[in-house]
Scaffold this active site. Structure first.
Site, PDB file in Angstrom:
ATOM      1  N   SER A  47       0.820  -1.218   0.000  1.00 24.10           N
ATOM      2  CA  SER A  47       0.000   0.000   0.000  1.00 24.10           C
ATOM      3  C   SER A  47       0.853   1.266   0.000  1.00 24.10           C
ATOM      4  O   SER A  47       1.596   1.524  -0.929  1.00 24.10           O
ATOM      5  CB  SER A  47      -0.963  -0.028   1.191  1.00 24.10           C
ATOM      6  OG  SER A  47      -1.873   1.042   1.140  1.00 24.10           O
ATOM      7  N   HIS A  48       0.761   2.045   1.080  1.00 24.28           N
ATOM      8  CA  HIS A  48       1.407   3.360   1.140  1.00 24.28           C
ATOM      9  C   HIS A  48       2.856   3.286   1.606  1.00 24.28           C
ATOM     10  O   HIS A  48       3.548   4.308   1.619  1.00 24.28           O
ATOM     11  CB  HIS A  48       0.639   4.251   2.119  1.00 24.28           C
ATOM     12  CG  HIS A  48       0.580   3.680   3.508  1.00 24.28           C
ATOM     13  ND1 HIS A  48      -0.278   2.655   3.836  1.00 24.28           N
ATOM     14  CD2 HIS A  48       1.291   3.956   4.625  1.00 24.28           C
ATOM     15  CE1 HIS A  48      -0.112   2.347   5.116  1.00 24.28           C
ATOM     16  NE2 HIS A  48       0.843   3.103   5.614  1.00 24.28           N
ATOM     17  N   ASP A  97      -2.749   6.219  -3.695  1.00 26.13           N
ATOM     18  CA  ASP A  97      -1.681   5.485  -3.029  1.00 26.13           C
ATOM     19  C   ASP A  97      -1.087   4.431  -3.959  1.00 26.13           C
ATOM     20  O   ASP A  97      -1.483   4.315  -5.120  1.00 26.13           O
ATOM     21  CB  ASP A  97      -2.180   4.856  -1.724  1.00 26.13           C
ATOM     22  CG  ASP A  97      -3.120   3.682  -1.951  1.00 26.13           C
ATOM     23  OD1 ASP A  97      -3.712   3.604  -3.041  1.00 26.13           O
ATOM     24  OD2 ASP A  97      -3.268   2.859  -1.031  1.00 26.13           O
ATOM     25  N   ASP A 114      -1.207   1.143  -4.372  1.00 24.63           N
ATOM     26  CA  ASP A 114      -1.977   0.079  -5.012  1.00 24.63           C
ATOM     27  C   ASP A 114      -3.354   0.530  -5.496  1.00 24.63           C
ATOM     28  O   ASP A 114      -4.139  -0.282  -5.976  1.00 24.63           O
ATOM     29  CB  ASP A 114      -2.106  -1.126  -4.095  1.00 24.63           C
ATOM     30  CG  ASP A 114      -2.920  -0.835  -2.841  1.00 24.63           C
ATOM     31  OD1 ASP A 114      -2.807   0.284  -2.306  1.00 24.63           O
ATOM     32  OD2 ASP A 114      -3.661  -1.726  -2.381  1.00 24.63           O
ATOM     33  N   ASP A 139      -6.104   1.808  -3.981  1.00 30.63           N
ATOM     34  CA  ASP A 139      -7.373   1.660  -3.277  1.00 30.63           C
ATOM     35  C   ASP A 139      -7.739   2.881  -2.429  1.00 30.63           C
ATOM     36  O   ASP A 139      -8.835   2.947  -1.873  1.00 30.63           O
ATOM     37  CB  ASP A 139      -7.400   0.388  -2.424  1.00 30.63           C
ATOM     38  CG  ASP A 139      -6.355   0.365  -1.322  1.00 30.63           C
ATOM     39  OD1 ASP A 139      -5.521   1.282  -1.260  1.00 30.63           O
ATOM     40  OD2 ASP A 139      -6.371  -0.599  -0.522  1.00 30.63           O
ATOM     41  N   ARG A 140      -6.840   3.859  -2.353  1.00 29.22           N
ATOM     42  CA  ARG A 140      -7.133   5.063  -1.564  1.00 29.22           C
ATOM     43  C   ARG A 140      -6.810   6.309  -2.382  1.00 29.22           C
ATOM     44  O   ARG A 140      -5.959   6.292  -3.263  1.00 29.22           O
ATOM     45  CB  ARG A 140      -6.322   5.065  -0.272  1.00 29.22           C
ATOM     46  CG  ARG A 140      -6.631   3.878   0.622  1.00 29.22           C
ATOM     47  CD  ARG A 140      -5.951   3.976   1.966  1.00 29.22           C
ATOM     48  NE  ARG A 140      -4.504   3.955   1.843  1.00 29.22           N
ATOM     49  CZ  ARG A 140      -3.686   4.791   2.478  1.00 29.22           C
ATOM     50  NH1 ARG A 140      -4.168   5.752   3.231  1.00 29.22           N
ATOM     51  NH2 ARG A 140      -2.390   4.702   2.330  1.00 29.22           N
ATOM     52  N   LYS A 160     -11.761  -1.180  -1.024  1.00 35.00           N
ATOM     53  CA  LYS A 160     -11.886   0.259  -1.210  1.00 35.00           C
ATOM     54  C   LYS A 160     -11.320   0.616  -2.562  1.00 35.00           C
ATOM     55  O   LYS A 160     -10.519  -0.125  -3.125  1.00 35.00           O
ATOM     56  CB  LYS A 160     -11.205   1.012  -0.075  1.00 35.00           C
ATOM     57  CG  LYS A 160      -9.804   0.565   0.280  1.00 35.00           C
ATOM     58  CD  LYS A 160      -9.343   1.287   1.536  1.00 35.00           C
ATOM     59  CE  LYS A 160      -8.007   0.751   2.047  1.00 35.00           C
ATOM     60  NZ  LYS A 160      -8.151  -0.487   2.820  1.00 35.00           N
TER      61      LYS A 160
END
Length: 572
Positions: A121-122, A292, A294, A296-297, A393
């Site tokens: 992710s982040h 981010d 991947d 999703d945000r 998300k």
């Protein structure tokens, strides 16, 4: 050329004690995966072994990642082990890249038994960065606790793994590749698919692309700036927003996925997306967003850098939900937010008489509600928003939801937010992240905090800060009973899932959480939520409005003294 079937090997290994998946899978420094013998193989085998053999044989699975360092190396191992473990077909994103929302979409489209998502992710990428691996189940969402617990238990006792080391897959060519294996009646198939198209087609069926195209490239179009932060979203933004919806090519920046994300944290907040914030402050663009690693945000910004708090974002989408054609057809079954997220969404749910669910952090809890037909729209304070079209998300979905609202209301982002506050009141909200804190110190602090706030003497206690007076009405460790299956999720500080909440008589809240998805040390998060209905106060500076409550939060926890920190790593 030798056309004989490829050999399947069963090789010995030894278990590791530290492969418990967190809320977002297993995340470790790249060095761990590279230096510990069979570390990746052990976890991948544990995933395959957690699936019943009858379900696994001849099945379809999906694989994709955010493009970070070690992504392609891991995919090669995952492919070789999938073949050896009886999986019939793998669907893999072009170049091994596929956003987390797209993986969820493709799992559902192909009716796969699950998918493996390679992302942290982040967290930073590169050789010195972090790598992650997560298992999503057949609904397209993160595995439930029963599955991840089974994976962990297998990893603790694993003695061997199966692999077909001769398989080599060309990730650079859109193709269907087949391999004959010994003792297998059917060939093993790998399909390299366009990473964007299935996901884009899904979005076309959710949003009014004609209205969005008019907004972005029509006579009175708005100007946007989208920052993919050198993560997975670059190809999606270019294809959908620029090529299809007509935004100019320079509306999308940092769109080439890089193994180290350009040396930056691919984290869409005011700290790590500071360049976008500064660009937006110039007033040249009407709408901005950052994604981010991947995908999703996402963070939403208005003109002059007007920041949309994620808790407000999901509430505004809920209040304007029928700007999105998808909901015009499906209706709205329910709303949900994670427990630390501000209660802004609650205000909309109450006004519209729609059920509101408060869950622990982790999209799997939302997914369970969605599968039961109880939930349509949900969000988390950590810049994650989504709906029941998939079970993750979805950062780009949130951006298109906002653009749909702009197209319908023909107002600026700032005006829409301010109108919302005037209608529903405002939840002043902030989050303090203390990253890479010593784990033992963080656990001890949380356990001592629990003893204090759950003691009888704490109830009714008053805290005076300047002219503000806060009186404790309730304090607890959060417990969630799933309305679908009755499962109870209790606070477990030592497993990285601790929530402690203090609610004051004026409705203000302080939430403390020990995060379980960090890769280095612990992350202690403090959430501050204060509701204000007075029209004369809703437009005040949130820092000023929240400062007294922040003071109380730090005094009660003694966080700085107990962790040795003078301040948070990140404030959002």
């Amino acid at each position: 050329m030798d056309d004989s079937p490829l050999q399947v090997l069963t090789l010995p290994t030894a278990p590791y004690p530290d492969q418990r998946p967190g809320t977002s899978g297993l995340r470790k420094k790249v060095f761990v995966f590279q230096s510990k013998r069979n570390y990746l193989q052990n976890f991948v085998q544990s995933i395959y072994s957690s699936i019943d053999l009858l379900d696994r044989q001849g099945s379809t699975m999906v694989v994709g990642g955010d493009g970070r360092y070690f992504n392609q190396t891991a995919i090669e191992v995952i492919v070789q082990m999938a073949a050896a473990n009886g999986v019939g077909r793998l669907v893999i994103g072009h170049h091994g890249i596929m956003s987390t929302p797209a993986v969820s979409c493709v799992i559902r489209k192909y009716k796969a038994i699950g998918g493996i998502v390679l992302t942290a992710s982040h967290n930073p990428g590169g050789r010195e960065g972090v790598f992650g691996i997560k298992f999503n189940t057949a609904n397209g969402g993160p595995a439930q606790d029963a599955v991840t617990n089974r994976i962990f238990q297998i990893s603790r006792t694993i003695e061997e793994y199966a692999i077909c080391p001769e398989i080599r897959v060309d990730l650079a060519t859109l193709s269907k590749q087949t391999f004959d294996l010994e003792n297998k009646f059917k060939p093993f198939t790998v399909e390299i698919v366009d990473s964007v198209e299935s996901y884009a087609n899904m979005l076309r069926n959710i949003f009014d692309f004609a209205a969005l195209k008019e907004l972005l490239s029509g006579e009175n179009h708005i100007k946007i700036q989208l920052d993919a932060m050198h993560g997975v979203m670059g190809p999606y933004v270019k294809r959908i927003l620029c090529e299809e919806l007509g935004s100019p090519a320079n509306a999308a920046i940092n769109c080439v996925p890089l193994q180290d994300f350009g040396g930056q944290h691919p984290d869409p907040n005011l700290t790590y997306a500071a360049d976008l914030v500064e660009t937006m402050r110039g007033g040249q663009y009407d709408f901005g967003a950052a994604f981010d690693g991947d995908g999703d945000r996402s963070m939403i910004l208005g003109k002059h850098g007007f920041f949309v708090n994620p808790s407000d974002s999901v509430a505004v989408i809920a209040a304007n939900v029928f700007s999105i054609p998808y909901f015009q057809h499906t209706g709205v079954r329910g709303y949900a937010r994670s427990m630390p997220t501000s209660a802004a969404l609650d205000n909309v749910a109450r006004a519209t008489k729609i059920e509101l669910y408060e869950t622990p952090t982790g999209w799997k809890f939302f997914g369970n509600l969605m599968d039961a037909g109880k939930l349509s729209l949900c969000g988390e304070e950590s810049f994650g928003t989504g709906a029941d079209h998939i079970r993750e998300k979805d950062g780009l979905w949130a951006v298109l939801a906002w653009l749909s609202i702009l197209a319908t209301r023909k107002q600026s982002v700032e005006d829409i937010i301010k109108d919302h506050w005037q209608t529903f009141g405002r939840n002043f909200f902030t989050k303090y992240d203390y990253e890479e804190v010593d784990l033992d110190a963080a656990i001890q602090m949380m356990e001592d905090l629990e003893l204090r706030i759950l003691g009888k003497a704490f109830m009714g206690q008053r805290f005076a800060v300047g002219e503000k007076l806060y009186q404790v009405e309730k304090a607890d460790n959060f417990e969630y009973t799933d309305p679908v299956d009755g499962r109870i999720c209790r606070n477990q500080v030592r497993n990285g899932g601790g929530y402690f909440g203090i609610i004051f008589t004026d409705g203000s809240r302080i939430i403390y959480r020990l995060s379980g998805t960090g890769s280095m040390g612990a992350t202690v998060r403090v959430y501050i939520d204060s509701y204000e209905k007075d029209p004369d106060k809703i437009f005040r500076d949130p820092r000023v409005m929240l400062e007294p409550l922040v003071t109380v939060a730090l005094k009660v926890s003694q966080l700085h003294e107990r962790t040795g920190r003078s301040g948070p790593s990140v404030i959002t």
